[in-house]
Design a protein around this motif. Structure first.
Motif, PDB file in Angstrom:
ATOM      1  N   ALA A 153      11.986   8.337   3.847  1.00 19.79           N
ATOM      2  CA  ALA A 153      12.431   7.294   2.919  1.00 19.79           C
ATOM      3  C   ALA A 153      12.064   5.921   3.465  1.00 19.79           C
ATOM      4  O   ALA A 153      12.165   5.677   4.666  1.00 19.79           O
ATOM      5  CB  ALA A 153      13.934   7.386   2.719  1.00 19.79           C
ATOM      6  N   VAL A 154      11.619   5.040   2.581  1.00 22.29           N
ATOM      7  CA  VAL A 154      11.276   3.686   3.021  1.00 22.29           C
ATOM      8  C   VAL A 154      11.715   2.694   1.940  1.00 22.29           C
ATOM      9  O   VAL A 154      11.591   2.965   0.746  1.00 22.29           O
ATOM     10  CB  VAL A 154       9.768   3.574   3.350  1.00 22.29           C
ATOM     11  N   ARG A 155      12.261   1.556   2.412  1.00 27.93           N
ATOM     12  CA  ARG A 155      12.707   0.541   1.466  1.00 27.93           C
ATOM     13  C   ARG A 155      11.488  -0.240   0.969  1.00 27.93           C
ATOM     14  O   ARG A 155      10.610  -0.592   1.769  1.00 27.93           O
ATOM     15  CB  ARG A 155      13.689  -0.405   2.165  1.00 27.93           C
ATOM     16  N   PHE A 156      11.455  -0.484  -0.338  1.00 23.58           N
ATOM     17  CA  PHE A 156      10.324  -1.234  -0.903  1.00 23.58           C
ATOM     18  C   PHE A 156      10.803  -1.972  -2.132  1.00 23.58           C
ATOM     19  O   PHE A 156      11.537  -1.429  -2.959  1.00 23.58           O
ATOM     20  CB  PHE A 156       9.183  -0.274  -1.304  1.00 23.58           C
ATOM     21  N   ASP A 157      10.390  -3.243  -2.235  1.00 21.63           N
ATOM     22  CA  ASP A 157      10.712  -4.027  -3.432  1.00 21.63           C
ATOM     23  C   ASP A 157       9.503  -4.904  -3.741  1.00 21.63           C
ATOM     24  O   ASP A 157       9.023  -5.624  -2.865  1.00 21.63           O
ATOM     25  CB  ASP A 157      11.963  -4.890  -3.180  1.00 21.63           C
ATOM     26  N   TYR A 158       9.014  -4.846  -4.991  1.00 20.41           N
ATOM     27  CA  TYR A 158       7.872  -5.704  -5.372  1.00 20.41           C
ATOM     28  C   TYR A 158       8.174  -7.157  -5.059  1.00 20.41           C
ATOM     29  O   TYR A 158       7.268  -7.935  -4.760  1.00 20.41           O
ATOM     30  CB  TYR A 158       7.602  -5.636  -6.883  1.00 20.41           C
ATOM     31  N   ASP A 159       9.454  -7.527  -5.172  1.00 22.49           N
ATOM     32  CA  ASP A 159       9.836  -8.936  -5.024  1.00 22.49           C
ATOM     33  C   ASP A 159      10.133  -9.332  -3.586  1.00 22.49           C
ATOM     34  O   ASP A 159      10.542 -10.465  -3.344  1.00 22.49           O
ATOM     35  CB  ASP A 159      11.087  -9.218  -5.883  1.00 22.49           C
ATOM     36  N   ASP A 160       9.949  -8.440  -2.637  1.00 18.89           N
ATOM     37  CA  ASP A 160      10.255  -8.737  -1.235  1.00 18.89           C
ATOM     38  C   ASP A 160       9.075  -8.300  -0.368  1.00 18.89           C
ATOM     39  O   ASP A 160       9.000  -7.156   0.101  1.00 18.89           O
ATOM     40  CB  ASP A 160      11.545  -7.995  -0.828  1.00 18.89           C
ATOM     41  N   ALA A 161       8.126  -9.243  -0.165  1.00 21.15           N
ATOM     42  CA  ALA A 161       6.889  -8.913   0.556  1.00 21.15           C
ATOM     43  C   ALA A 161       7.163  -8.443   1.983  1.00 21.15           C
ATOM     44  O   ALA A 161       6.318  -7.766   2.587  1.00 21.15           O
ATOM     45  CB  ALA A 161       5.956 -10.127   0.558  1.00 21.15           C
ATOM     46  N   ALA A 162       8.338  -8.756   2.507  1.00 18.81           N
ATOM     47  CA  ALA A 162       8.676  -8.301   3.859  1.00 18.81           C
ATOM     48  C   ALA A 162       8.806  -6.782   3.923  1.00 18.81           C
ATOM     49  O   ALA A 162       8.732  -6.192   4.999  1.00 18.81           O
ATOM     50  CB  ALA A 162       9.982  -8.954   4.316  1.00 18.81           C
ATOM     51  N   THR A 163       8.990  -6.130   2.768  1.00 22.04           N
ATOM     52  CA  THR A 163       9.103  -4.654   2.765  1.00 22.04           C
ATOM     53  C   THR A 163       7.719  -3.983   2.763  1.00 22.04           C
ATOM     54  O   THR A 163       7.633  -2.776   2.986  1.00 22.04           O
ATOM     55  CB  THR A 163       9.900  -4.141   1.532  1.00 22.04           C
ATOM     56  N   GLY A 193       9.316   0.726 -15.142  1.00 19.04           N
ATOM     57  CA  GLY A 193       9.606   0.248 -16.488  1.00 19.04           C
ATOM     58  C   GLY A 193      10.573  -0.929 -16.414  1.00 19.04           C
ATOM     59  O   GLY A 193      11.298  -1.088 -15.424  1.00 19.04           O
ATOM     60  N   GLY A 194      10.556  -1.768 -17.453  1.00 17.06           N
ATOM     61  CA  GLY A 194      11.504  -2.884 -17.496  1.00 17.06           C
ATOM     62  C   GLY A 194      10.934  -4.211 -17.027  1.00 17.06           C
ATOM     63  O   GLY A 194      11.600  -5.242 -17.160  1.00 17.06           O
ATOM     64  N   TYR A 195       9.708  -4.193 -16.466  1.00 13.83           N
ATOM     65  CA  TYR A 195       9.091  -5.433 -15.983  1.00 13.83           C
ATOM     66  C   TYR A 195       7.956  -5.852 -16.920  1.00 13.83           C
ATOM     67  O   TYR A 195       7.174  -5.008 -17.361  1.00 13.83           O
ATOM     68  CB  TYR A 195       8.546  -5.260 -14.569  1.00 13.83           C
ATOM     69  N   VAL A 196       7.845  -7.151 -17.169  1.00  8.87           N
ATOM     70  CA  VAL A 196       6.818  -7.657 -18.081  1.00  8.87           C
ATOM     71  C   VAL A 196       5.603  -8.175 -17.320  1.00  8.87           C
ATOM     72  O   VAL A 196       4.465  -8.023 -17.763  1.00  8.87           O
ATOM     73  CB  VAL A 196       7.414  -8.788 -18.963  1.00  8.87           C
ATOM     74  N   ASP A 197       5.835  -8.760 -16.137  1.00  4.82           N
ATOM     75  CA  ASP A 197       4.774  -9.464 -15.407  1.00  4.82           C
ATOM     76  C   ASP A 197       4.001  -8.501 -14.494  1.00  4.82           C
ATOM     77  O   ASP A 197       4.206  -8.478 -13.277  1.00  4.82           O
ATOM     78  CB  ASP A 197       5.425 -10.596 -14.590  1.00  4.82           C
ATOM     79  N   ALA A 198       3.101  -7.713 -15.089  1.00  3.17           N
ATOM     80  CA  ALA A 198       2.385  -6.686 -14.320  1.00  3.17           C
ATOM     81  C   ALA A 198       1.579  -7.306 -13.176  1.00  3.17           C
ATOM     82  O   ALA A 198       1.600  -6.798 -12.053  1.00  3.17           O
ATOM     83  CB  ALA A 198       1.474  -5.887 -15.245  1.00  3.17           C
ATOM     84  N   LYS A 199       0.869  -8.394 -13.461  1.00  2.00           N
ATOM     85  CA  LYS A 199       0.037  -8.999 -12.402  1.00  2.00           C
ATOM     86  C   LYS A 199       0.896  -9.572 -11.286  1.00  2.00           C
ATOM     87  O   LYS A 199       0.629  -9.364 -10.100  1.00  2.00           O
ATOM     88  CB  LYS A 199      -0.836 -10.114 -12.996  1.00  2.00           C
ATOM     89  N   GLY A 200       1.934 -10.298 -11.667  1.00  2.00           N
ATOM     90  CA  GLY A 200       2.796 -10.942 -10.667  1.00  2.00           C
ATOM     91  C   GLY A 200       3.454  -9.936  -9.745  1.00  2.00           C
ATOM     92  O   GLY A 200       3.592 -10.180  -8.549  1.00  2.00           O
ATOM     93  N   LYS A 201       3.860  -8.799 -10.305  1.00  2.99           N
ATOM     94  CA  LYS A 201       4.536  -7.777  -9.497  1.00  2.99           C
ATOM     95  C   LYS A 201       3.534  -6.950  -8.694  1.00  2.99           C
ATOM     96  O   LYS A 201       3.798  -6.593  -7.548  1.00  2.99           O
ATOM     97  CB  LYS A 201       5.349  -6.818 -10.388  1.00  2.99           C
ATOM     98  N   LEU A 202       2.401  -6.598  -9.320  1.00  4.46           N
ATOM     99  CA  LEU A 202       1.519  -5.602  -8.702  1.00  4.46           C
ATOM    100  C   LEU A 202       0.464  -6.185  -7.768  1.00  4.46           C
ATOM    101  O   LEU A 202       0.120  -5.559  -6.763  1.00  4.46           O
ATOM    102  CB  LEU A 202       0.820  -4.770  -9.794  1.00  4.46           C
ATOM    103  N   LEU A 203      -0.077  -7.371  -8.094  1.00  2.00           N
ATOM    104  CA  LEU A 203      -1.210  -7.850  -7.296  1.00  2.00           C
ATOM    105  C   LEU A 203      -0.872  -8.043  -5.812  1.00  2.00           C
ATOM    106  O   LEU A 203      -1.684  -7.667  -4.951  1.00  2.00           O
ATOM    107  CB  LEU A 203      -1.806  -9.129  -7.904  1.00  2.00           C
ATOM    108  N   PRO A 204       0.333  -8.563  -5.456  1.00  2.00           N
ATOM    109  CA  PRO A 204       0.623  -8.671  -4.014  1.00  2.00           C
ATOM    110  C   PRO A 204       0.639  -7.300  -3.312  1.00  2.00           C
ATOM    111  O   PRO A 204       0.180  -7.187  -2.166  1.00  2.00           O
ATOM    112  CB  PRO A 204       2.017  -9.318  -3.996  1.00  2.00           C
ATOM    113  N   GLU A 244      -2.981  -6.145  -2.997  1.00  2.00           N
ATOM    114  CA  GLU A 244      -3.661  -6.880  -1.906  1.00  2.00           C
ATOM    115  C   GLU A 244      -3.229  -6.317  -0.555  1.00  2.00           C
ATOM    116  O   GLU A 244      -4.043  -6.195   0.363  1.00  2.00           O
ATOM    117  CB  GLU A 244      -3.343  -8.375  -1.977  1.00  2.00           C
ATOM    118  N   ALA A 245      -1.940  -5.957  -0.429  1.00  2.00           N
ATOM    119  CA  ALA A 245      -1.451  -5.392   0.836  1.00  2.00           C
ATOM    120  C   ALA A 245      -2.151  -4.062   1.130  1.00  2.00           C
ATOM    121  O   ALA A 245      -2.510  -3.772   2.272  1.00  2.00           O
ATOM    122  CB  ALA A 245       0.065  -5.197   0.772  1.00  2.00           C
ATOM    123  N   ALA A 246      -2.364  -3.268   0.089  1.00  2.00           N
ATOM    124  CA  ALA A 246      -3.053  -1.985   0.277  1.00  2.00           C
ATOM    125  C   ALA A 246      -4.519  -2.219   0.634  1.00  2.00           C
ATOM    126  O   ALA A 246      -5.060  -1.588   1.557  1.00  2.00           O
ATOM    127  CB  ALA A 246      -2.941  -1.141  -0.999  1.00  2.00           C
TER     128      ALA A 246
END
Ligand SMILES: NC(=O)c1ccc[n+]([C@@H]2O[C@H](COP(=O)([O-])OP(=O)(O)OC[C@H]3O[C@@H](n4cnc5c(N)ncnc54)[C@H](OP(=O)(O)O)[C@@H]3O)[C@@H](O)[C@H]2O)c1
Length: 279
Positions: free
Chosen positions: A44-54, A71-82, A85-87
């Motif tokens: 198990a690993v903690r991960f949050d799109y909104d917390d780059a430290a994870t 589901g439930g998020y509108v801003d696909a680029k804002g959430k996914l691109l960081p 880029e990390a990958a």
């Protein structure tokens, strides 16, 4: 393959069966969630799109990642691109859960995320699923319970796909390099209208349920009335336009290409989820 597989949304509709399939194949899986709570057999690993430290701890020891937006998020680029880029910066192979039809226009945010991956130089596979069969026991379950499912689909058809087939396609894409550099349009085996789908569910469950098509305005009102935020309600409404145009009705053989098995029908989805649909 030597490294671990990171699965985002590991408690979700696709993530849960995907983690199980990967473990069954003997893979070491890092199961990501906001809580970081244990998932049977996986790390198990903690991960949050909104917390780059994870991101750093999540990608530690990983050479392949299943990247998707909950589901439930509108801003696909804002959430996914960081995350993407990390990958990319760690040269991790990306299997990306996109959305059917987004390649029709390069200005669509999900398509821009796809293009970032395609142009990155890392190995990748893009999966574009159609509308999930499983929405009937999640998003549309309250309507089924009330005897009427109301969406702005008119008589447009969709080749609904079972999340187990998305998970099996993802497991195949993650565990071989045979599909690298390709995109797959994942559909069920048949285009069905909401009236057809609801009739099948009504018959199988014994519940009297009908289908009512709504205007966009009425659908937004229905969603916001049950607490869906207005921006997400507007987004959900907008994605019925392709349904009304007939653009989600087509059938591909991509699930079978990836998994070696034909995609499950809506009837099979209903039979296998009958207790949940009846509850
Ligand atoms: N439904 C459809 O018909 C359909 C069709 C085509 C494409 N899609 C696409 O598929 C995606 C949804 O897939 P899904 O249904 O498998 O996902 P999901 O079940 O909605 O979400 C997966 C998991 O993501 C986690 N999550 C939520 N917020 C998070 C955050 N801020 N950071 C990290 N994780 C978070 C949640 O788990 P935790 O609470 O454990 O963190 C959730 O269980 C959407 O992008 C949608 O556009 C859907």
């Amino acid at each position: 393959m030597a490294g671990k597989v990171l699965v985002l949304g590991a408690n979700g509709n696709v993530g849960k069966p995907l983690v199980k399939l990967l473990l069954d194949k003997g893979e070491s899986v890092k199961a990501a969630s906001r809580s970081g709570n244990a998932i049977d057999g996986a790390e198990a690993v903690r991960f949050d799109y909104d917390d780059a430290a994870t991101f750093g701890p999540a990608f530690e020891g990983v050479d392949r990642a299943y990247i998707m937006l909950a589901g439930g998020y509108v801003d696909a680029k804002g959430k996914l691109l960081p995350v993407i880029e990390a990958a990319i910066s760690r040269n991790v192979k990306i299997v990306f859960q996109s959305v059917l039809g987004v390649d029709a226009d390069d200005s669509i945010p999900y398509r821009q995320v796809e293009l970032t991956i395609i142009n990155s130089g890392v190995p990748y596979v893009i999966l574009r699923p159609n509308w999930f069969s499983d929405n009937f026991h999640t998003y549309w379950k309250a309507g089924i319970d009330h005897g009427q499912v109301s969406v702005p689909a008119d008589d447009g058809k969709s080749s609904f796909i079972d999340v187990r087939d998305i998970a099996a396609s993802a497991a195949a894409a993650l565990t071989t390099s045979n599909f690298d550099g390709k995109a797959f349009n994942l559909t069920g085996p048949e285009g069905l209208g909401y009236a057809d789908a609801i009739a099948l569910i009504s018959k199988a469950t014994g519940k009297p349920v009908t289908y009512l098509t709504l205007s966009d305005e009425a659908f937004i009102g229905l969603l916001t009335g049950v607490g869906v935020p207005e921006d997400y309600a507007t987004f959900l409404t907008s994605i019925f336009y392709p349904v009304r145009q007939g653009w989600t009705s087509g059938v591909t053989g991509d699930v079978e290409t990836l998994t070696g098995k034909p995609a499950r029908s809506l009837e099979t989805y209903i039979a296998d989820n009958l207790a949940t649909l009846k509850a």
